[in-house]
Scaffold this motif. Structure first.
Motif, PDB file in Angstrom:
ATOM      1  N   VAL A  68      52.075  12.916 -77.711  1.00  0.00           N
ATOM      2  CA  VAL A  68      52.361  14.087 -78.548  1.00  0.00           C
ATOM      3  C   VAL A  68      53.064  15.146 -77.692  1.00  0.00           C
ATOM      4  N   LEU A  69      52.614  15.299 -76.464  1.00  0.00           N
ATOM      5  CA  LEU A  69      53.277  16.183 -75.506  1.00  0.00           C
ATOM      6  C   LEU A  69      53.823  15.317 -74.378  1.00  0.00           C
ATOM      7  N   THR A  70      55.080  15.583 -74.010  1.00  0.00           N
ATOM      8  CA  THR A  70      55.706  14.761 -72.965  1.00  0.00           C
ATOM      9  C   THR A  70      56.408  15.672 -71.950  1.00  0.00           C
ATOM     10  N   PRO A  71      55.651  16.548 -71.273  1.00  0.00           N
ATOM     11  CA  PRO A  71      56.315  17.457 -70.327  1.00  0.00           C
ATOM     12  C   PRO A  71      56.876  16.683 -69.131  1.00  0.00           C
ATOM     13  N   ALA A  72      58.036  17.121 -68.651  1.00  0.00           N
ATOM     14  CA  ALA A  72      58.616  16.487 -67.460  1.00  0.00           C
ATOM     15  C   ALA A  72      57.923  17.002 -66.200  1.00  0.00           C
ATOM     16  N   HIS A  73      57.349  18.209 -66.309  1.00  0.00           N
ATOM     17  CA  HIS A  73      56.708  18.839 -65.153  1.00  0.00           C
ATOM     18  C   HIS A  73      55.361  19.414 -65.584  1.00  0.00           C
ATOM     19  N   VAL A  74      54.318  19.092 -64.836  1.00  0.00           N
ATOM     20  CA  VAL A  74      52.997  19.650 -65.092  1.00  0.00           C
ATOM     21  C   VAL A  74      52.561  20.419 -63.846  1.00  0.00           C
ATOM     22  N   ALA A  75      52.165  21.686 -64.054  1.00  0.00           N
ATOM     23  CA  ALA A  75      51.700  22.508 -62.923  1.00  0.00           C
ATOM     24  C   ALA A  75      50.187  22.674 -63.033  1.00  0.00           C
ATOM     25  N   ASP A  76      49.482  22.061 -62.104  1.00  0.00           N
ATOM     26  CA  ASP A  76      48.018  22.210 -62.050  1.00  0.00           C
ATOM     27  C   ASP A  76      47.721  23.612 -61.508  1.00  0.00           C
ATOM     28  N   ILE A  77      47.133  24.465 -62.353  1.00  0.00           N
ATOM     29  CA  ILE A  77      46.965  25.885 -61.966  1.00  0.00           C
ATOM     30  C   ILE A  77      45.586  26.166 -61.360  1.00  0.00           C
ATOM     31  N   GLU A 123      56.493  15.040 -63.221  1.00  0.00           N
ATOM     32  CA  GLU A 123      56.270  15.621 -61.896  1.00  0.00           C
ATOM     33  C   GLU A 123      55.002  16.471 -61.960  1.00  0.00           C
ATOM     34  N   LEU A 124      54.125  16.307 -60.977  1.00  0.00           N
ATOM     35  CA  LEU A 124      52.895  17.104 -60.921  1.00  0.00           C
ATOM     36  C   LEU A 124      52.931  17.983 -59.677  1.00  0.00           C
ATOM     37  N   THR A 125      52.796  19.297 -59.889  1.00  0.00           N
ATOM     38  CA  THR A 125      52.729  20.213 -58.743  1.00  0.00           C
ATOM     39  C   THR A 125      51.425  20.991 -58.818  1.00  0.00           C
ATOM     40  N   ALA A 126      51.077  21.644 -57.717  1.00  0.00           N
ATOM     41  CA  ALA A 126      49.842  22.437 -57.676  1.00  0.00           C
ATOM     42  C   ALA A 126      50.127  23.764 -56.986  1.00  0.00           C
ATOM     43  N   PRO A 127      50.767  24.686 -57.711  1.00  0.00           N
ATOM     44  CA  PRO A 127      51.128  25.973 -57.085  1.00  0.00           C
ATOM     45  C   PRO A 127      49.881  26.736 -56.626  1.00  0.00           C
ATOM     46  N   THR A 128      50.053  27.509 -55.551  1.00  0.00           N
ATOM     47  CA  THR A 128      48.909  28.267 -55.031  1.00  0.00           C
ATOM     48  C   THR A 128      49.069  29.770 -55.273  1.00  0.00           C
ATOM     49  N   THR A 129      50.235  30.180 -55.776  1.00  0.00           N
ATOM     50  CA  THR A 129      50.410  31.594 -56.120  1.00  0.00           C
ATOM     51  C   THR A 129      50.868  31.692 -57.574  1.00  0.00           C
ATOM     52  N   ILE A 130      50.513  32.836 -58.178  1.00  0.00           N
ATOM     53  CA  ILE A 130      50.893  33.032 -59.580  1.00  0.00           C
ATOM     54  C   ILE A 130      52.413  33.083 -59.702  1.00  0.00           C
ATOM     55  N   SER A 131      53.076  33.735 -58.727  1.00  0.00           N
ATOM     56  CA  SER A 131      54.534  33.850 -58.834  1.00  0.00           C
ATOM     57  C   SER A 131      55.207  32.480 -58.782  1.00  0.00           C
ATOM     58  N   SER A 132      54.705  31.590 -57.911  1.00  0.00           N
ATOM     59  CA  SER A 132      55.348  30.259 -57.876  1.00  0.00           C
ATOM     60  C   SER A 132      55.005  29.459 -59.137  1.00  0.00           C
ATOM     61  N   ALA A 133      53.818  29.674 -59.700  1.00  0.00           N
ATOM     62  CA  ALA A 133      53.446  28.946 -60.918  1.00  0.00           C
ATOM     63  C   ALA A 133      54.358  29.328 -62.081  1.00  0.00           C
ATOM     64  N   VAL A 134      54.597  30.636 -62.248  1.00  0.00           N
ATOM     65  CA  VAL A 134      55.387  31.049 -63.417  1.00  0.00           C
ATOM     66  C   VAL A 134      56.879  30.801 -63.206  1.00  0.00           C
ATOM     67  N   GLY A 168      57.994  28.100 -61.771  1.00  0.00           N
ATOM     68  CA  GLY A 168      58.248  26.654 -61.737  1.00  0.00           C
ATOM     69  C   GLY A 168      58.446  26.009 -63.090  1.00  0.00           C
ATOM     70  N   GLY A 169      58.055  26.691 -64.183  1.00  0.00           N
ATOM     71  CA  GLY A 169      58.197  26.104 -65.529  1.00  0.00           C
ATOM     72  C   GLY A 169      57.241  24.935 -65.744  1.00  0.00           C
ATOM     73  N   GLY A 170      57.440  24.221 -66.831  1.00  0.00           N
ATOM     74  CA  GLY A 170      56.597  23.062 -67.140  1.00  0.00           C
ATOM     75  C   GLY A 170      55.337  23.461 -67.870  1.00  0.00           C
ATOM     76  N   ALA A 171      54.450  22.483 -68.066  1.00  0.00           N
ATOM     77  CA  ALA A 171      53.181  22.725 -68.769  1.00  0.00           C
ATOM     78  C   ALA A 171      52.104  23.050 -67.756  1.00  0.00           C
ATOM     79  N   PHE A 172      51.277  24.033 -68.063  1.00  0.00           N
ATOM     80  CA  PHE A 172      50.163  24.383 -67.167  1.00  0.00           C
ATOM     81  C   PHE A 172      48.975  23.475 -67.462  1.00  0.00           C
ATOM     82  N   LEU A 173      48.355  23.009 -66.396  1.00  0.00           N
ATOM     83  CA  LEU A 173      47.148  22.182 -66.536  1.00  0.00           C
ATOM     84  C   LEU A 173      45.957  22.973 -66.016  1.00  0.00           C
ATOM     85  N   ALA A 174      44.994  23.248 -66.887  1.00  0.00           N
ATOM     86  CA  ALA A 174      43.766  23.944 -66.456  1.00  0.00           C
ATOM     87  C   ALA A 174      42.653  22.897 -66.424  1.00  0.00           C
ATOM     88  N   GLY A 175      41.780  22.855 -67.432  1.00  0.00           N
ATOM     89  CA  GLY A 175      40.758  21.803 -67.475  1.00  0.00           C
ATOM     90  C   GLY A 175      41.327  20.453 -67.888  1.00  0.00           C
TER      91      GLY A 175
END
Ligand SMILES: Cc1cc2nc3c(=O)[nH]c(=O)nc-3n(C[C@H](O)[C@H](O)[C@H](O)COP(=O)(O)OP(=O)(O)OC[C@H]3O[C@@H](n4cnc5c(N)ncnc54)[C@H](O)[C@@H]3O)c2cc1C
Ligand code: SF4
Length: 320
Positions: free
Chosen positions: A37-46, A5-16, A18-25
């Protein structure tokens, strides 16, 4: 391809929350997902979070989403920081990659990245293929019987030398810790690389003001001149007065399981004259406690030579 699952939270509170792996660059995370090597079920594009900004008035404050290239080019950034960044990866990667992601990148141990091989860091209890295997690039400081992988970030070495701190926000609130407190040596649990709680986000890096760190450098020794990780590196700042070292900051990379500060070398340097002999004497204590592997004993003399080279460079620069 594993679904996630890929989400794109717009606030820091919703990002933290929501759990999952954070995606920056994505330059580490996406690579490792492609390799399974990494198989997150949820990725949050920060990338929509308000984690930008560089300010150099009260020490250096850098938002976690600032790109490596922008921080390297920012006016007044201490030379050891800009040089560490500019000697990392490639220009294209530095344009993509964030400061937070750089600090939390994973090891480049080849066995970690190969799911067919045993690796305690990726698959706890499976063993460490590097200890008896190809370990030329691996660590000589901070290793354990479970893992001997180096920490890969160049920037982290410079930041550790400068007593940098990181601001963290997580589901339980906000806290600030020294960067050295973020990293864990492998011990018997190499899969736990840092002290972040579940869902905790790096929001900012703060480097306290240290005027004499304007006389600083980052020397990186590697197999080729660009686009390569360190065999050994040294981030050093020297406070020079009356042809002597009044104070020093010394940290090294490419040799430790975490970015490695060397307070013993700093002590030896305080009050020492600016001579190669004094620098060699100080550098000689850098190897206290080293545990070379079958193919990386060359890093022991290399560590000392890298430190001396950086010290001589700073001395010459101060006299120019
Ligand atoms: C070919 C190649 C060569 C390289 N050479 C070098 C080199 O010489 N020196 C060097 O230092 N690096 C090098 N790198 C590594 C590169 O610098 C990192 O991949 C990059 O800095 C990671 O940043 P990112 O924003 O892309 O992170 P991402 O890939 O988005 O994230 C990396 C990790 O950090 C987590 N994360 C990201 N941001 C945050 C945050 N704010 N809070 C909490 N967790 C977060 C992610 O969940 C993920 O686990 C190289 C990479 C490649 C691919
Ligand atoms: S050195 Fe660490 S990362 Fe590499 S194979 Fe061994 S356990 Fe895995």
């Amino acid at each position: 391809m594993r679904p996630f699952e890929l989400t794109a939270p717009t606030t820091i509170s919703s990002a933290v929350a929501g759990g999952g792996a954070f995606l920056a660059g994505g330059t580490t995370l996406v690579d490792l997902m492609k390799l399974n090597v990494l198989t997150p079920a949820h990725v949050a594009d920060i990338n929509q979070l308000p984690l930008r900004g560089i300010d150099n008035t009260d020490g250096l404050r850098v938002g976690a989403l600032e790109r490596m290239s922008d921080v390297a080019a920012y006016p007044g950034v201490y030379p050891m920081i800009s040089r560490a960044l500019l000697q990392s990866a490639s220009q294209q990667l530095r344009n993509m990659a964030s400061i937070g992601g750089n600090l939390l990148q994973r090891t480049r141990c080849g066995y970690f990245r190969d799911v067919a091989m045993p690796c305690n860091r990726r698959d706890p209890g499976s063993g460490c293929a590097a200890i008896e295997g190809a370990n030329r690039m691996h660590a000589i400081l901070g290793t354990s019987d479970a893992c001997v992988a180096t920490h890969a970030s160049d920037l982290a070495v410079a930041l550790v030398a400068l007593d940098a701190r990181v601001r963290l926000v997580g589901p339980a609130g906000e806290r600030t810790i020294a960067l050295t407190e973020l990293y864990r040596e492998p011990g018997d649990a190499p899969q736990i690389e840092h002290t972040l709680a579940e869902g905790e986000l790096i929001t900012e890096v703060h480097v306290p003001r240290l005027d004499w760190a304007r006389n600083s450098t980052y020397v990186k020794v590697r197999d080729r001149q660009s686009y390569e990780f360190a065999l050994c590196s040294a981030a050093i700042a020297l406070d020079i007065r009356d042809e002597h070292t009044a104070d020093a900051r010394v940290a090294v990379g490419g040799v430790g399981t975490v970015p490695w500060r060397l307070p013993s070398v700093e002590r030896e340097l305080r009050g020492a004259p600016l001579t190669e002999a004094a620098f060699q004497a100080a550098a000689s204590v850098s190897a206290d406690g080293v545990k070379p592997l079958s193919a990386n004993a060359f890093k022991v003399p290399l560590l000392k030579r890298t430190i001396v080279r950086a010290l001589l460079e700073l001395t010459e620069r101060s006299r120019a």
